[in-house]
Design a protein around this motif. Structure first.
Motif, PDB file in Angstrom:
ATOM      1  N   LYS A 207      -9.170   0.633  -1.584  1.00  0.00           N
ATOM      2  CA  LYS A 207      -9.554  -0.567  -0.841  1.00  0.00           C
ATOM      3  C   LYS A 207      -9.780  -0.274   0.637  1.00  0.00           C
ATOM      4  N   LEU A 208      -9.041   0.692   1.155  1.00  0.00           N
ATOM      5  CA  LEU A 208      -9.075   0.951   2.592  1.00  0.00           C
ATOM      6  C   LEU A 208     -10.060   2.053   2.976  1.00  0.00           C
ATOM      7  N   GLU A 209     -10.203   3.046   2.105  1.00  0.00           N
ATOM      8  CA  GLU A 209     -11.106   4.178   2.340  1.00  0.00           C
ATOM      9  C   GLU A 209     -11.830   4.484   1.034  1.00  0.00           C
ATOM     10  N   PRO A 210     -12.784   3.646   0.623  1.00  0.00           N
ATOM     11  CA  PRO A 210     -13.425   3.778  -0.685  1.00  0.00           C
ATOM     12  C   PRO A 210     -13.965   5.177  -0.946  1.00  0.00           C
ATOM     13  N   ARG A 211     -13.762   5.628  -2.189  1.00  0.00           N
ATOM     14  CA  ARG A 211     -14.217   6.948  -2.614  1.00  0.00           C
ATOM     15  C   ARG A 211     -14.258   6.977  -4.134  1.00  0.00           C
TER      16      ARG A 211
ATOM     17  N   GLU B 174      -1.741   1.796   4.417  1.00  0.00           N
ATOM     18  CA  GLU B 174      -2.379   1.000   5.467  1.00  0.00           C
ATOM     19  C   GLU B 174      -1.698   1.176   6.825  1.00  0.00           C
TER      20      GLU B 174
ATOM     21  N   GLU C 223      -5.967  10.217   9.923  1.00  0.00           N
ATOM     22  CA  GLU C 223      -7.313  10.465   9.411  1.00  0.00           C
ATOM     23  C   GLU C 223      -7.314  10.388   7.883  1.00  0.00           C
ATOM     24  N   ALA C 224      -8.416   9.901   7.329  1.00  0.00           N
ATOM     25  CA  ALA C 224      -8.518   9.773   5.878  1.00  0.00           C
ATOM     26  C   ALA C 224      -8.294  11.108   5.176  1.00  0.00           C
TER      27      ALA C 224
ATOM     28  N   LEU D 125      -4.675  11.873   4.050  1.00  0.00           N
ATOM     29  CA  LEU D 125      -3.977  11.038   3.079  1.00  0.00           C
ATOM     30  C   LEU D 125      -3.256  11.846   1.992  1.00  0.00           C
TER      31      LEU D 125
ATOM     32  N   LEU E 118      -2.982   4.502   8.275  1.00  0.00           N
ATOM     33  CA  LEU E 118      -4.382   4.481   8.706  1.00  0.00           C
ATOM     34  C   LEU E 118      -4.556   3.627   9.961  1.00  0.00           C
TER      35      LEU E 118
ATOM     36  N   SER F  56       0.811  -1.225   0.000  1.00  0.00           N
ATOM     37  CA  SER F  56       0.000   0.000   0.000  1.00  0.00           C
ATOM     38  C   SER F  56       0.838   1.266   0.000  1.00  0.00           C
TER      39      SER F  56
ATOM     40  N   VAL G 233      -5.710   3.150  -1.278  1.00  0.00           N
ATOM     41  CA  VAL G 233      -6.731   4.004  -0.664  1.00  0.00           C
ATOM     42  C   VAL G 233      -8.120   3.524  -1.061  1.00  0.00           C
TER      43      VAL G 233
END
Length: 223
Positions: free
Chosen positions: A162-166, A29, A37-38, A41, A32, A25, A160
């Protein structure tokens, strides 16, 4: 095998390449999991690009030159290790190298360095392998530096999602911004011929996160 340096750069930067990059990553990862905090990033990626990524790019460029002049590849690896204090990050870079060595065997089947490295435990870091491949395919140093930066930041952006979908387009914009912001540094990186000139830049907080992450049993990515 007649492959242009431009095509080679696109191939090596392709996330679909079976190099194992999907398991890394680029520090996202660990950050996080350690409480970043997202919303922070983008700052993480910018900080990585200006430190760890430039060390990797400089290492790849130095390796390329040393390979072209039949110099001491071990000296480049030692310089890289001295600039990568985290054992977890060194291990991750060597793990990534295994995939690139397999790719290098296909692209440059007669390359003696790749043949030797494939039988070595542990292997050299990813940046060194990329440098040897670039030398064998006549890839310009500046293109190699850009490749390393893009691949590293793109790996982080993919993680990102996968870990914080957007919205994926948000990440595309971020990759473009980060790569553009670091572009002015790359011509100097591309001029490196001596391993001692590889940038000595570090990210202590990220290194600490990587060390803690290596001990975790609840993770999606290796690093």
């Amino acid at each position: 095998m007649a492959l242009s340096s431009t095509s080679a750069a696109m191939l090596l930067a392709d996330a679909r390449l079976p190099s194992g990059g999907h398991a890394h990553s680029a520090g996202v990862e660990p950050a996080l999991m350690s409480g970043l905090e997202a919303a922070e990033l983008p700052a993480l990626l910018r900080g990585r690009a200006a430190t760890v990524t430039l060390v990797e790019a400089g290492t790849a460029v130095a390796t390329r030159h040393v390979r072209l002049v039949d110099g001491d590849l071990d000296a480049v690896e030692m310089a890289w290790a001295a600039r990568t204090p985290s054992a977890a990050l060194r291990d991750a870079a060597r793990h990534l190298a295994r995939g690139y060595l397999r790719v290098g065997t296909e692209l440059l089947p007669g390359d003696s360095a790749i043949h030797t490295w494939r039988g070595r435990t542990p292997p050299p870091p990813r940046a060194c392998v990329l440098g040897v491949i670039a030398a064998g395919l006549d890839m310009p140093a500046l293109d190699l530096a850009r490749l390393v930066v893009y691949e590293d930041i793109q790996a982080a952006a993919a993680a990102v999602l996968k870990l914080e979908p957007r919205d994926p387009l948000d990440l595309v914009s971020l990759v473009v911004e980060v790569c553009s912001e670091i572009e002015d540094e790359l011509p100097l990186i591309a001029q490196i011929t001596d391993p001692t000139d590889i940038p000595s830049l570090s990210a202590p907080q990220s290194e600490q996160w990587a060390q803690a992450h290596a001990q975790s049993t609840r993770r999606l990515f290796r690093a």
